[in-house]
Design a protein around this motif. Sequence first.
Motif, PDB file in Angstrom:
ATOM      1  N   ALA A  20      22.555  29.029  47.933  1.00 54.64           N
ATOM      2  CA  ALA A  20      23.127  30.305  47.486  1.00 54.64           C
ATOM      3  C   ALA A  20      23.929  30.987  48.577  1.00 54.64           C
ATOM      4  O   ALA A  20      23.452  31.176  49.695  1.00 54.64           O
ATOM      5  N   THR A  22      25.704  33.845  47.467  1.00 56.73           N
ATOM      6  CA  THR A  22      25.738  35.217  46.966  1.00 56.73           C
ATOM      7  C   THR A  22      24.479  35.472  46.129  1.00 56.73           C
ATOM      8  O   THR A  22      23.931  34.536  45.538  1.00 56.73           O
ATOM      9  N   PRO A  23      24.045  36.724  46.041  1.00 57.52           N
ATOM     10  CA  PRO A  23      22.874  37.020  45.212  1.00 57.52           C
ATOM     11  C   PRO A  23      23.111  36.713  43.742  1.00 57.52           C
ATOM     12  O   PRO A  23      22.186  36.320  43.034  1.00 57.52           O
ATOM     13  N   ALA A  24      24.344  36.873  43.275  1.00 59.53           N
ATOM     14  CA  ALA A  24      24.637  36.609  41.859  1.00 59.53           C
ATOM     15  C   ALA A  24      24.415  35.131  41.540  1.00 59.53           C
ATOM     16  O   ALA A  24      23.874  34.783  40.487  1.00 59.53           O
ATOM     17  N   TYR A  25      24.824  34.261  42.454  1.00 62.37           N
ATOM     18  CA  TYR A  25      24.606  32.819  42.257  1.00 62.37           C
ATOM     19  C   TYR A  25      23.110  32.533  42.188  1.00 62.37           C
ATOM     20  O   TYR A  25      22.641  31.829  41.287  1.00 62.37           O
ATOM     21  N   LYS A  28      21.600  33.847  38.871  1.00 63.51           N
ATOM     22  CA  LYS A  28      21.980  33.099  37.666  1.00 63.51           C
ATOM     23  C   LYS A  28      21.336  31.715  37.638  1.00 63.51           C
ATOM     24  O   LYS A  28      20.887  31.252  36.599  1.00 63.51           O
ATOM     25  N   ARG A  29      21.316  31.062  38.808  1.00 66.98           N
ATOM     26  CA  ARG A  29      20.721  29.718  38.846  1.00 66.98           C
ATOM     27  C   ARG A  29      19.214  29.772  38.603  1.00 66.98           C
ATOM     28  O   ARG A  29      18.665  28.938  37.910  1.00 66.98           O
TER      29      ARG A  29
END
Lengths: 150, 132
Positions: A20, A22-25, A28-29
């Motif tokens: 990761a 980014t926190p968004a990645y 989502k994962r």
Amino acid sequence: MITWPEDIDSSELVMTYVAANTPAYLFKRLRSSDSVNRLAKAFAPEELGELCTTLLSSPVRRQVDVARAYALIVALGAKDDHYRKGVLRALDLAVLDWGNAIRGMITARDIPTGTVTISPLPVMPLPAGAVPGSVKSTPLPPQTVIQVSR
Amino acid sequence: MERAADRDFRQRHPMACFGDTLSPCYNCHGFTFASRRTRISDSQDVQRILVEDDYEEVARDSVRPGDIVLYMSADNDGDVEHSGLVVELRESMGIGRVPMILSKWGSGAEVVHTVSDCPYQLSNIRFFRVTR
């Protein structure tokens, strides 16, 4: 004391955490991870919170502990349970770089998941010349007159 | 366990060439935009760097070494999942010239890989070139 269930493989979680950028990645994962879904099904919100707190309170945190803690937070977010909001809010996530960011993403997704189907009422034909009640009962707004003096 | 993820990456991406150093001090965006000095985890910062440093998007068939690649989230949420540097265009039979990328995989190693051989979403890959 609740411990990490040994039948839930952590290697996939660690890979996701390590990859990761980014926190968004990460969010989502993890959200689409089987391990996270199994955690969400296996534990009550307070149990997820307790296990997460235990992992984060350890003086020496390994990579796998951090990955598991993120997985527990996302699992908590995946619970369709009234109590999970309070548990999520109470977690001290300051020790995680992206803990608060991911909590924010979960909170931002707190939208109603249920739907209510409302059957339309049967439409009764009006007699000729009649005004529908919904129109008739709507009062006109009060008229305001502004006088401009020159 | 610290090396386990690296080992798993190597097994899943056998054609990629992995470096030996695993540093959590910088991530892919820190590698691409900040000379390995820091982590850049906010995609809005990446977008701002693109604007302030005069990057312009280039078409895939115009890509050349020195350009950068961004792996954008397919969810249209503005997240830049990954970035790296184009280091070579390699002829590949039946495909044409394939960009080879040097990038840092999160807290893991720096890796040389084809543009489509990495653990990030491949459906929204964009290339940029600095023009200043």
